[in-house]
Design an enzyme around this catalytic site. Structure first.
Site, short mmCIF file in Angstrom:
data_model
loop_
_atom_site.label_atom_id
_atom_site.label_comp_id
_atom_site.label_asym_id
_atom_site.label_seq_id
_atom_site.Cartn_x
_atom_site.Cartn_y
_atom_site.Cartn_z
N ASP A 258 -27.32 -0.20 2.87
CA ASP A 258 -26.52 -0.06 4.03
C ASP A 258 -27.35 -0.82 5.16
O ASP A 258 -28.53 -1.04 4.96
CB ASP A 258 -25.98 1.46 4.76
CG ASP A 258 -25.10 1.56 5.72
OD1 ASP A 258 -24.01 1.87 5.60
OD2 ASP A 258 -25.10 0.84 6.97
N GLY B 102 -22.48 0.37 1.60
CA GLY B 102 -22.01 1.13 2.69
C GLY B 102 -21.75 2.50 2.70
O GLY B 102 -21.20 3.12 1.79
N LYS C 260 0.81 -1.09 0.23
CA LYS C 260 0.13 0.17 -0.15
C LYS C 260 0.78 1.15 -0.08
O LYS C 260 0.58 2.28 -0.69
CB LYS C 260 -0.90 0.16 1.17
CG LYS C 260 -1.81 1.17 1.29
CD LYS C 260 -3.12 0.48 2.29
CE LYS C 260 -4.06 1.63 2.26
NZ LYS C 260 -5.47 1.22 3.00
N ASP D 76 -6.13 1.17 14.24
CA ASP D 76 -6.66 0.30 13.19
C ASP D 76 -7.83 -0.22 13.81
O ASP D 76 -8.33 0.28 15.01
CB ASP D 76 -5.31 -0.95 13.01
CG ASP D 76 -5.88 -1.79 11.79
OD1 ASP D 76 -5.29 -1.34 10.68
OD2 ASP D 76 -6.32 -2.88 11.68
N LYS E 118 3.22 -3.49 10.97
CA LYS E 118 1.95 -3.57 11.50
C LYS E 118 2.10 -3.92 13.07
O LYS E 118 3.12 -4.60 13.26
CB LYS E 118 1.01 -4.63 10.98
CG LYS E 118 -0.57 -4.46 10.90
CD LYS E 118 -1.07 -3.27 10.27
CE LYS E 118 -2.68 -3.12 10.36
NZ LYS E 118 -3.00 -2.13 9.43
#
Ligand code: NAD
Length: 362
Positions: A203, A180, A68, A115, A80
């Protein structure tokens, strides 16, 4: 399989196990690749079943961050952090301060922030112990709501896909099925409505639908399970991961898929190929949703919103490059994005071979 085998399999540089008895902290930090710069990646807190699950998660997610960062062309590598615990019951300020101490010990090789299961205020505590923290609330020096650049990036992905499909970026009268309507999805709906697009939305939370109807009164509403079957120009997944799978792909009646949800393909190789075979253009999620990452990475340069938006705008050109590679090599776009990353990292590694004359070892 042993930990070194797992590290070798995915190409990790370093894995750090952190334990602090007083606060109950049990955490693993994985640094995948620092070719492009210090590792950057959020910290996830979950009541993992066991150590293997925790290790697998941190190895997989940190590797994803390398890709990414590289595709978004930010000067960071992939890392991470995971914490073993229930975010609802096991959080204390001291737990995050203890984590901050461990992060500090890495001397800037790894930066972390929120996160799944962690929030900006948790990292206010960690930041008391280390400067290597991103994504804290604005009043503590953070850069604010990441869904703003993320939604901007999704719009760039939509425009690039329109260019690829139709040779222009005019979205007026085109049909978009948006799954969403949260922080990102609602902003994408607003931009699409402003450009005269036709919207079909869904949604699972009624109040989110009501808010979006205020923004886009003309939007048609469908039940969550029927969004995949909507006859549309583009499907925009902004809810959950793994939405593109054996069950959903055969139902799709869209020409392209461009959305913010992470890990949309249940199996990157298999489902990327299924979409290619069906002639559905897939905009790789980790490129399209990189706006939030661009924003937190920018905090390391001093947080400048205009710079973040400018960099996020380049998702348009990068995605067109991905589409070009996919055509030239006759491969799924998901694999073309990975190849672009791997080529770029090789090039950066070569550039970093050039010795600076002043800073020894830099
Ligand atoms: P959010 O939680 O604000 O919104 C998600 C929305 O999806 C919610 O409104 C939720 O009710 C809805 N939803 C959940 N299950 C659904 C279903 N089965 N069908 C339809 N709707 C459903 O999250 P967000 O910040 O808007 O992020 C959306 C997606 O983009 C997530 O997958 C997130 O991981 C990803 N993402 C977000 C950012 C960011 O900056 N916010 C950055 C990168 C990736």
């Amino acid at each position: 399989m042993g930990i070194f085998d797992e590290m070798a399999k995915y190409g990790h540089e370093q894995v750090i196990f952190c334990q602090n008895r007083a606060t109950g902290l049990k955490s693993i930090i994985a640094i995948h690749d620092t070719t492009a710069g210090p590792a950057l990646g959020g910290c996830r807190m979950r009541p993992y079943e066991n150590e293997e699950e925790m290790l697998f998660d941190v190895l997989r997610l940190s590797r994803g961050m390398t890709y990414k960062c590289a595709i978004a062309d930010v000067d960071n590598g992939g890392g991470k952090c995971v914490i073993w615990g229930d975010p609802a019951t096991d959080k204390t300020p001291e737990l995050f301060r203890a984590l901050g101490r461990f992060v500090d010990g890495l001397g800037g090789r790894f930066y972390t922030g929120t996160d799944v299961g962690t929030y900006p205020n948790d990292f206010v505590q960690a930041k008391r112990e280390t400067p290597y923290i991103v994504g804290v609330p604005v009043e503590y020096g953070g850069s604010g709501d990441s869904s703003v650049p993320t939604a901007h990036g999704v719009m760039q992905g939509i425009r690039a896909s329109a260019m690829e499909l139709w040779g222009n970026t005019n979205l007026k009268g085109k049909i978009f099925a948006v799954q969403g309507l949260g922080k990102v999805g609602s902003k994408v709906v607003k931009s699409l409505a402003d450009e005269g697009a036709i919207l079909v939305v869904t949604d699972v939370v009624p109040s989110n639908i009501e808010q979006v109807i205020e923004i886009a009164p003309e939007a048609a509403i469908v039940r969550p399970e029927t969004i995949f079957e909507v006859q549309c120009d583009m499907f925009i997944p902004c809810a959950l991961g793994a939405v593109l799978n054996d069950h959903t792909i055969p139902k799709l009646k869209s020409k392209a898929i461009v959305g913010s949800a992470n890990n949309q393909l249940l199996d990157e190789e298999k489902h990327g190929r299924m979409l290619k075979d069906l002639g559905i253009l897939y905009a790789p999620d980790y490129l399209v949703n990189a706006g939030g990452l661009i924003q937190v990475a920018d905090e390391l340069l001093g947080a400048n919103h205009d710079r973040v938006i400018a960099k996020t705008t380049s998702i348009y050109d990068i995605l067109l490059q991905v589409y070009q590679i996919a055509k030239e090599r006759d491969i799924p776009t998901s694999l073309a994005a990975n190849q672009l990353v791997e080529d770029r990292l090789k090039l950066i590694a070569e550039v970093k071979q050039i010795r600076g004359s002043v800073r020894q070892g830099a």
